[in-house]
Design a protein around this motif. Structure first.
Motif, short mmCIF file in Angstrom:
data_model
loop_
_atom_site.label_atom_id
_atom_site.label_comp_id
_atom_site.label_asym_id
_atom_site.label_seq_id
_atom_site.Cartn_x
_atom_site.Cartn_y
_atom_site.Cartn_z
N SER A 9 0.92 -1.18 -0.19
CA SER A 9 0.04 -0.02 0.01
C SER A 9 0.91 1.33 0.04
O SER A 9 0.33 2.38 -0.12
N VAL A 38 0.02 -8.70 7.22
CA VAL A 38 1.36 -9.13 7.96
C VAL A 38 1.95 -7.81 8.60
O VAL A 38 1.57 -6.78 8.12
N ALA A 63 8.58 -2.79 2.72
CA ALA A 63 8.19 -2.28 4.00
C ALA A 63 9.46 -2.22 4.70
O ALA A 63 10.07 -2.93 4.94
N PRO A 65 10.10 -0.09 7.82
CA PRO A 65 9.90 1.31 8.91
C PRO A 65 11.26 1.46 9.49
O PRO A 65 11.89 0.52 10.12
N ILE A 110 14.65 -4.06 0.54
CA ILE A 110 14.67 -2.73 0.15
C ILE A 110 15.74 -2.07 1.35
O ILE A 110 15.56 -2.35 2.62
N GLY A 112 18.55 1.52 0.67
CA GLY A 112 18.57 2.87 0.40
C GLY A 112 19.92 3.45 0.39
O GLY A 112 20.87 3.05 1.14
N THR A 155 18.19 6.45 -4.14
CA THR A 155 17.93 7.37 -3.50
C THR A 155 16.68 8.15 -3.33
O THR A 155 15.95 7.23 -3.66
N SER A 160 7.99 10.87 -3.86
CA SER A 160 8.07 11.21 -2.24
C SER A 160 8.79 12.61 -2.12
O SER A 160 9.87 12.73 -1.60
N1 LIG Z 1 10.54 7.15 -0.40
C1 LIG Z 1 11.71 7.32 -0.71
O1 LIG Z 1 12.10 8.19 -1.20
C2 LIG Z 1 12.78 6.08 -0.21
C3 LIG Z 1 14.17 6.15 -0.78
C4 LIG Z 1 14.87 5.41 -0.63
C5 LIG Z 1 14.88 4.13 0.32
N2 LIG Z 1 13.29 4.27 0.92
C6 LIG Z 1 12.88 3.00 1.74
O2 LIG Z 1 12.06 2.37 0.99
C7 LIG Z 1 11.01 1.73 1.96
C8 LIG Z 1 9.72 1.92 1.55
O3 LIG Z 1 9.42 3.44 1.23
P1 LIG Z 1 7.98 3.80 0.99
O4 LIG Z 1 8.30 5.58 0.58
O5 LIG Z 1 7.47 3.34 -0.30
O6 LIG Z 1 7.33 3.81 2.24
P2 LIG Z 1 5.79 3.94 2.64
O7 LIG Z 1 5.00 4.95 1.56
O8 LIG Z 1 5.77 4.59 3.99
O9 LIG Z 1 5.20 2.54 2.54
C9 LIG Z 1 5.60 1.63 3.66
C10 LIG Z 1 4.62 0.26 3.28
O10 LIG Z 1 4.97 -0.30 4.26
C11 LIG Z 1 4.06 -0.91 5.25
N3 LIG Z 1 4.53 -1.38 6.47
C12 LIG Z 1 4.87 -0.56 7.56
N4 LIG Z 1 5.30 -1.07 8.65
C13 LIG Z 1 4.94 -2.20 8.32
C14 LIG Z 1 5.13 -3.47 9.34
N5 LIG Z 1 5.60 -3.41 10.44
N6 LIG Z 1 4.71 -4.68 8.47
C15 LIG Z 1 4.02 -4.80 7.37
N7 LIG Z 1 3.97 -3.67 6.67
C16 LIG Z 1 4.65 -2.44 6.92
C17 LIG Z 1 2.94 0.01 4.91
O11 LIG Z 1 1.85 -0.31 5.13
P3 LIG Z 1 0.81 -0.36 6.49
O12 LIG Z 1 1.46 0.99 7.36
O13 LIG Z 1 -0.58 -0.35 6.50
O14 LIG Z 1 1.45 -1.64 7.29
C18 LIG Z 1 3.17 0.51 3.61
O15 LIG Z 1 2.53 -0.43 2.94
C19 LIG Z 1 11.29 2.11 3.25
O16 LIG Z 1 12.20 1.33 4.03
C20 LIG Z 1 12.14 3.50 3.04
O17 LIG Z 1 13.12 3.56 3.92
C21 LIG Z 1 12.49 5.15 0.50
#
Ligand SMILES: NC(=O)c1ccc[n+]([C@@H]2O[C@H](COP(=O)([O-])OP(=O)(O)OC[C@H]3O[C@@H](n4cnc5c(N)ncnc54)[C@H](OP(=O)(O)O)[C@@H]3O)[C@@H](O)[C@H]2O)c1
Length: 198
Positions: A9, A38, A63, A65, A110, A112, A155, A160
């Motif tokens: 999601s 999950v 996912a 966090p 994942i 980063g 990156t 985002s």
């Molecule tokens: N966004 C960026 O620019 C970027 C760049 C580099 C790396 N990253 C990394 O990429 C990952 C994803 O980023 P994103 O921006 O797509 O994050 P996001 O939009 O916050 O999405 C996170 C997803 O993980 C799920 N989730 C969170 N905690 C969970 C848990 N305990 N168990 C199962 N599912 C869980 C969330 O759904 P629910 O909360 O409903 O469970 C959601 O579906 C992160 O680790 C982030 O550090 C992001």
């Protein structure tokens, strides 16, 4: 291919789910679970998820966090967000999932760019990204039945914009570039790689 997407999601997960479901069976999972629920901080919940899904060909985890915030708020408790979430959550998806995945299957985790290029407010993610990357390299030489494992390490990404101010001078990775980084892991032959989408 039957592809499990954990974090389906989220910003990355929803884009990848929509892209891959055109050609594959996609199982969307996260704590609310469009298909299966999950919480990756719980080994029991991970076992339950795999029990419900059964055999599969690829798992993508987006996912991860971790604690994001000022250095002064980083302490034992806040640091454990990343340790129990992005680090052990993803590691347990592999340690448990290896008993359910089909031979020649793949895990894609994942991480980063923060692993090697820190930014303020993200020390927790920097540390656990590096831990996950170490695990990926080690797991690649241990996993049996030709099962592969890689990490995708982008990156900041195009969708985002809320994070752009924290990544000065970084050209955001487009969602297409991100998708192709995951494609390289899921459909390629590589293992133990840290894939940097660009
Ligand atoms: N966004 C960026 O620019 C970027 C760049 C580099 C790396 N990253 C990394 O990429 C990952 C994803 O980023 P994103 O921006 O797509 O994050 P996001 O939009 O916050 O999405 C996170 C997803 O993980 C799920 N989730 C969170 N905690 C969970 C848990 N305990 N168990 C199962 N599912 C869980 C969330 O759904 P629910 O909360 O409903 O469970 C959601 O579906 C992160 O680790 C982030 O550090 C992001």
């Amino acid at each position: 291919m039957k592809i499990v997407i954990v974090g389906a999601s989220g910003t990355m997960g929803s884009y990848l789910s929509n892209a891959f479901e055109k050609e594959h069976e996609v199982i969307r999972t996260d704590r609310n679970g469009a298909d299966v629920k999950v919480d990756i901080t719980s080994t029991e919940a991970i076992e339950n998820m795999y029990g419900r899904i059964g055999a599969f060909d690829a798992l993508i985890c987006t996912a991860g966090p971790s604690f994001v915030g000022p250095w002064k708020n980083l302490n034992d408790k806040s640091f454990r967000n990343g340790v129990e979430g992005k680090m052990m959550g993803q590691i347990n998806l592999v340690l448990i999932g290896q008993h359910y995945i089909n031979p020649k299957g793949s895990f894609t985790l994942i991480t980063g760019a923060l692993a090697h290029e820190p930014q303020k407010n993200f020390a927790n993610a920097s540390a656990v990204n590096a831990a996950v990357e170490g695990f990926v390299r080690a797991a690649a030489i241990e996993l049996e039945n030709s099962i592969r494992i890689n990490a995708v390490s982008p990156t900041v990404i195009e969708n985002s914009p809320q994070y752009f101010p924290f990544f000065p001078g970084e050209m955001p990775v487009t969602m297409k570039q991100l998708e192709y980084g995951f494609r390289k892991s899921v459909f390629g032959a590589n293992t133990g790689q840290i894939i940097t989408p660009h």
